[in-house]
Design a protein around this motif. Structure first.
Motif, PDB file in Angstrom:
ATOM      1  N   GLY A 211       0.786  -1.221   0.000  1.00 53.72           N
ATOM      2  CA  GLY A 211       0.000   0.000   0.000  1.00 53.72           C
ATOM      3  C   GLY A 211       0.817   1.269   0.000  1.00 53.72           C
ATOM      4  O   GLY A 211       0.277   2.365  -0.144  1.00 53.72           O
ATOM      5  N   ASN A 212       2.132   1.150   0.210  1.00 57.34           N
ATOM      6  CA  ASN A 212       3.044   2.300   0.174  1.00 57.34           C
ATOM      7  C   ASN A 212       2.642   3.400   1.149  1.00 57.34           C
ATOM      8  O   ASN A 212       2.810   4.591   0.872  1.00 57.34           O
ATOM      9  CB  ASN A 212       3.132   2.865  -1.249  1.00 57.34           C
ATOM     10  CG  ASN A 212       3.533   1.811  -2.256  1.00 57.34           C
ATOM     11  OD1 ASN A 212       4.420   1.008  -2.001  1.00 57.34           O
ATOM     12  ND2 ASN A 212       2.862   1.788  -3.400  1.00 57.34           N
ATOM     13  N   GLU A 213       2.112   3.008   2.300  1.00 61.05           N
ATOM     14  CA  GLU A 213       1.709   3.974   3.314  1.00 61.05           C
ATOM     15  C   GLU A 213       2.956   4.531   4.010  1.00 61.05           C
ATOM     16  O   GLU A 213       3.705   3.784   4.643  1.00 61.05           O
ATOM     17  CB  GLU A 213       0.796   3.299   4.341  1.00 61.05           C
ATOM     18  CG  GLU A 213       0.390   4.180   5.506  1.00 61.05           C
ATOM     19  CD  GLU A 213      -0.265   5.474   5.067  1.00 61.05           C
ATOM     20  OE1 GLU A 213       0.189   6.550   5.521  1.00 61.05           O
ATOM     21  OE2 GLU A 213      -1.216   5.404   4.260  1.00 61.05           O
ATOM     22  N   PRO A 214       3.205   5.851   3.908  1.00 63.79           N
ATOM     23  CA  PRO A 214       4.430   6.421   4.491  1.00 63.79           C
ATOM     24  C   PRO A 214       4.600   6.139   5.980  1.00 63.79           C
ATOM     25  O   PRO A 214       5.729   6.004   6.455  1.00 63.79           O
ATOM     26  CB  PRO A 214       4.270   7.922   4.226  1.00 63.79           C
ATOM     27  CG  PRO A 214       3.417   7.999   2.999  1.00 63.79           C
ATOM     28  CD  PRO A 214       2.442   6.861   3.140  1.00 63.79           C
ATOM     29  N   ALA A 215       3.503   6.033   6.719  1.00 70.38           N
ATOM     30  CA  ALA A 215       3.610   5.775   8.157  1.00 70.38           C
ATOM     31  C   ALA A 215       4.204   4.406   8.451  1.00 70.38           C
ATOM     32  O   ALA A 215       4.710   4.164   9.556  1.00 70.38           O
ATOM     33  CB  ALA A 215       2.239   5.901   8.819  1.00 70.38           C
ATOM     34  N   ASP A 216       4.143   3.491   7.473  1.00 69.95           N
ATOM     35  CA  ASP A 216       4.667   2.143   7.679  1.00 69.95           C
ATOM     36  C   ASP A 216       6.090   1.972   7.161  1.00 69.95           C
ATOM     37  O   ASP A 216       6.762   0.995   7.496  1.00 69.95           O
ATOM     38  CB  ASP A 216       3.764   1.113   6.989  1.00 69.95           C
ATOM     39  CG  ASP A 216       2.464   0.883   7.744  1.00 69.95           C
ATOM     40  OD1 ASP A 216       2.445   1.126   8.962  1.00 69.95           O
ATOM     41  OD2 ASP A 216       1.478   0.481   7.109  1.00 69.95           O
TER      42      ASP A 216
END
Length: 446
Positions: A211-216
């Motif tokens: 998902g390319n979520e920056p928080a992860d």
């Protein structure tokens, strides 16, 4: 098909599939990533379409952490020249590059060591010199969770190292792993952002998460993502590690964790976040190259997740469909998958998720000729081995059995690396200085 024709086909497929993997890595190299995102012309700097005037007194700081940080920093320093003022990046051992203005520290991955701790304290100390009028460029990539490590003061570092090891073996997806890491850290989950004060920060992130979520990505050191102690405890219980980690960590979370400092966080501070590379780009690059080589292609748009040995069976089923029915692509076909599987370690062997996936696939494809599969990590290192993954085909398990190497015990003992070392199936690229999750390529011929 005669044995000689079969051997000739497998040799061609092996050559093609390894070329596709290496081509995908080269197109998204750290140098290419930075060159496409950053440019400098006279006194104007452009970063991902945002333009910054550079008067003589505006300082540009470069910080970073992760497997790609060293090579990205070197390319960025080449672009900035004397405009690069100072900074620190932390990269794994062996990936330090010869920057002149940007300091580089090496530390351990996937479990932090004392150099991780020392380098992080040094980075935080240097960050305290950043002024509001300065510009900070932060280079973030996978591996940062181990390299950038500053546990809450109430915890002993050796206790945290035990937790990291348990998280690697419990089979949890990366999002849940990072939530637990954030709950015991002084720099993860956005807590590092405060150390840059009110300066503008450009965060360039290389994604290694679904998902390319920056928080992860790298546990999101600049992205506000508070994880409550209760949530972290529930996750530890869910994956059965609450009884395997030092009791002090459990007690720390049960007491409510660390007190939140209101000075920490990202509120009111300008941070521009751009995911500059992801595994989807690798997959599309591989697709284009495969088509230029005459293959019909199909890319699975869903991230690979779940236990590696189960994922392997699903991929093998898709390959057999192509062999039997020319679905979802006609032969000769290249099927492309990407994501990050997991391994719940119950044995005492040596390996990684890509090698375990490939070993399971070799068994599922046994006797299914004209199929070759590659499973590889884009960082060039699968688990704590020197291999990126492995390459197998419909003959791999059969040949191994003939040589007295039955695959089942190796899979049961999580000992895929030993199996492939004995059967010459390892994919060895060397450490790539990048990290964009894993990719699987399957070639199916007539």
């Amino acid at each position: 098909m005669t044995e000689s024709k079969k051997k000739e086909l497998y040799q061609k497929q092996k050559k093609d599939i390894e070329h596709l993997f290496r081509h995908g890595l080269e197109e998204v190299s750290p140098e290419n990533i930075v060159r496409s995102a950053v440019s400098l012309q006279d006194d104007r700097l452009t970063i991902c379409g945002r333009s910054y005037a550079l008067p003589g007194d505006r300082r540009i700081w470069v910080f970073g952490s992760g497997k790609a940080a060293g090579r990205m920093a070197l390319e960025l320093e080449t672009i900035l020249g004397k405009r690069a003022y100072d900074g620190i990046v932390i990269c794994p051992y062996g990936l330090k590059t010869p920057t002149k203005r940007i300091q580089q520290f090496e530390a351990a991955h996937p479990v932090p060591d004392m150099n991780s701790l020392t380098a992080t304290y040094e980075l935080v100390d240097v960050a305290s010199d950043v002024q509001e009028s300065d510009l900070v460029i932060y280079l973030l990539s996978g591996g940062s969770s181990s390299l950038l490590c500053m546990p809450c003061e109430e915890l002993e570092f050796d206790e945290v190292r035990v937790l990291y090891r348990q998280l690697l073996q419990c089979g949890a997806p990366i999002g849940d792993v990072n939530k637990i890491r954030k709950s015991i850290s002084q720099v993860k989950g956005g807590k590092l952002r405060a150390h840059f004060g009110n300066a503008t920060v450009e965060l360039l992130a290389v994604s290694d998460v679904p998902g390319n979520e920056p928080a992860d990505i790298g546990s999101g050191p600049l992205i506000d993502d508070h994880v409550s102690p209760g949530e972290a405890l529930e996750l530890m219980r869910k994956y059965g590690i609450d009884k395997k980690v030092p009791p002090a960590i459990v007690r720390f979370l049960e007491r409510g964790g660390a007190r939140e400092d209101p000075a920490y966080g990202v509120s009111g501070r300008t941070t521009h976040t751009t995911v500059v590379a992801s595994v989807e780009k690798v997959a599309e690059t591989v697709r284009g190259e495969a088509e230029s080589m005459g293959y019909n292609t199909w890319v699975d748009q869903e991230f690979v997740t779940g236990e590696a040995r189960l994922v392997a069976k699903k991929i093998a089923e898709k390959a057999v469909d192509v062999l039997a029915r020319d679905k979802p692509a006609a032969k000769p076909a290249a099927l492309i998958f990407y994501g990050e599987s997991t391994v719940t370690v119950t044995g005492s062997g040596k390996g990684g998720r890509n090698q375990e996936l490939a070993l399971s696939a070799a068994m599922a494809l046994e006797g299914r000729h004209c199929i070759t599969l590659l499973s590889g990590g884009t960082d060039g290192r699968d688990g704590e081995t020197n291999a990126a993954g492995a390459i197998v085909n419909g003959q791999s398990a059969l040949d191994a059995r003939e040589d007295g190497v039955s695959p089942e015990p190796y899979l049961e003992n999580n000992d895929s690396h030993t199996f492939f070392r004995k059967t010459d199936g390892l994919l060895v690229t060397g450490v790539t200085g990048n990290n964009l999750m894993d990719i699987q390529i399957v070639l199916v011929d007539k």
